[in-house]
Design a protein around this motif. Structure first.
Motif, PDB file in Angstrom:
ATOM      1  N   ARG A 109       0.852  -1.188   0.000  1.00 17.04           N
ATOM      2  CA  ARG A 109       0.000   0.000   0.000  1.00 17.04           C
ATOM      3  C   ARG A 109       0.894   1.248   0.000  1.00 17.04           C
ATOM      4  NH1 ARG A 109      -4.906  -1.456   0.053  1.00 17.04           N
ATOM      5  NH2 ARG A 109      -5.615   0.707  -0.028  1.00 17.04           N
ATOM      6  N   TYR A 110       0.555   2.196  -0.872  1.00 17.50           N
ATOM      7  CA  TYR A 110       1.319   3.433  -0.983  1.00 17.50           C
ATOM      8  C   TYR A 110       0.718   4.471  -0.046  1.00 17.50           C
ATOM      9  CZ  TYR A 110       3.478   1.483  -5.169  1.00 17.50           C
ATOM     10  OH  TYR A 110       4.177   0.688  -6.046  1.00 17.50           O
ATOM     11  N   THR A 136      -2.704   4.477  -2.734  1.00 16.94           N
ATOM     12  CA  THR A 136      -2.487   3.224  -3.464  1.00 16.94           C
ATOM     13  C   THR A 136      -3.234   3.201  -4.791  1.00 16.94           C
ATOM     14  OG1 THR A 136      -2.239   2.051  -1.362  1.00 16.94           O
ATOM     15  CG2 THR A 136      -2.628   0.709  -3.320  1.00 16.94           C
ATOM     16  N   ARG A 137      -4.508   3.533  -4.731  1.00 17.01           N
ATOM     17  CA  ARG A 137      -5.326   3.489  -5.954  1.00 17.01           C
ATOM     18  C   ARG A 137      -4.777   4.457  -7.003  1.00 17.01           C
ATOM     19  NH1 ARG A 137      -9.941   6.060  -7.904  1.00 17.01           N
ATOM     20  NH2 ARG A 137     -11.269   4.740  -9.214  1.00 17.01           N
ATOM     21  N   ARG A 197      -1.639   5.530  -7.346  1.00 17.41           N
ATOM     22  CA  ARG A 197      -0.374   5.031  -7.907  1.00 17.41           C
ATOM     23  C   ARG A 197      -0.617   3.875  -8.879  1.00 17.41           C
ATOM     24  NH1 ARG A 197       0.717   9.129  -6.839  1.00 17.41           N
ATOM     25  NH2 ARG A 197       2.095  10.006  -5.229  1.00 17.41           N
ATOM     26  N   ARG A 198      -1.543   2.990  -8.534  1.00 21.50           N
ATOM     27  CA  ARG A 198      -1.829   1.859  -9.422  1.00 21.50           C
ATOM     28  C   ARG A 198      -2.473   2.337 -10.719  1.00 21.50           C
ATOM     29  NH1 ARG A 198      -3.824  -2.347  -4.646  1.00 21.50           N
ATOM     30  NH2 ARG A 198      -1.709  -2.798  -3.885  1.00 21.50           N
ATOM     31  N   VAL A 204       0.243   3.528 -13.005  1.00 22.18           N
ATOM     32  CA  VAL A 204       0.936   2.419 -13.675  1.00 22.18           C
ATOM     33  C   VAL A 204       0.112   1.913 -14.850  1.00 22.18           C
ATOM     34  CG1 VAL A 204       1.749   0.038 -13.422  1.00 22.18           C
ATOM     35  CG2 VAL A 204       2.194   1.699 -11.602  1.00 22.18           C
TER      36      VAL A 204
END
Length: 198
Positions: A11-12, A38-39, A41-42, A45
């Motif tokens: 988790r970020y 987290t959401r 950063r994902r 990506v």
């Protein structure tokens, strides 16, 4: 301010910290605010991978069109049959570019409306799709003196989306040509095993 990754599910977390002081300017503690990003950063990506994939999808037909134009300028334009065949392929690749753009617009609309359309499948001869993909990749293969071989029953029919399959084949064949040595061969085969095709 910093960002850390917390295991085990990676988790970020973004941290913002500051010192707390009283009226006499003495340090009495610290305040740390944590934000779970987290959401975000994902999604970054996914978006980065998406842009890379789209760039590759666009580059393939553009490379094909450029190759055919150069071949025509090198003298093929004086051969009516060859020139006509090349121009037909160029139109098809231009249509493919247009299709990619339309898909991007559709994705943008899907994000807004949150509606997803299903991919349409129809029965078609796989060799015809392979032949079409090979015709797109032929100029690059010829420039490296690479022979393209097909091992596929002409009558084999599969339930598929021919446009998407051709697009995938063009990418695979193009990469095979790109990373193969000169004067070698690339084989495209379609064989069945346990009612599945590969």
């Amino acid at each position: 301010e910093d960002e850390i990754v917390i295991p085990p599910d990676d988790r970020y977390v973004q941290l913002h910290g500051t010192m707390l002081k009283n009226e006499q300017n003495n340090t009495i503690g610290a305040l740390v605010v944590l934000n779970d990003v987290t959401r975000l950063r994902r999604l970054e990506v996914v978006r980065r991978d998406f842009v890379a994939n789209v760039s590759h999808e666009i580059r393939t037909p553009l490379t094909s069109i450029k190759g055919f134009i150069e071949t025509l300028l090198d003298g093929a334009i004086k051969e009516p049959d060859t020139a006509k065949r090349f121009l037909k392929i160029m139109i098809k690749q231009a249509n493919r570019l247009n299709s990619i753009i339309e898909d991007l617009l559709s994705l943008a609309n899907l994000e807004e409306s949150e509606k997803r359309e299903s991919v349409q499948f129809t029965s078609a001869k796989i060799k015809k799709v392979i032949d079409s993909a090979i015709s797109v990749c032929l100029p690059r293969a010829q420039s490296k003196k690479i022979s393209l071989k097909i091992d596929c029953d002409a009558q084999t029919r599969l339930l598929m989306n021919a446009t998407l399959i051709e697009q995938a084949l063009v990418n695979l064949i193009d990469n095979a040509i790109k990373y193969s040595a000169e004067k070698t061969s690339v084989e495209i085969s379609c064989k069945s095993k346990d009612n599945e095709y590969a």
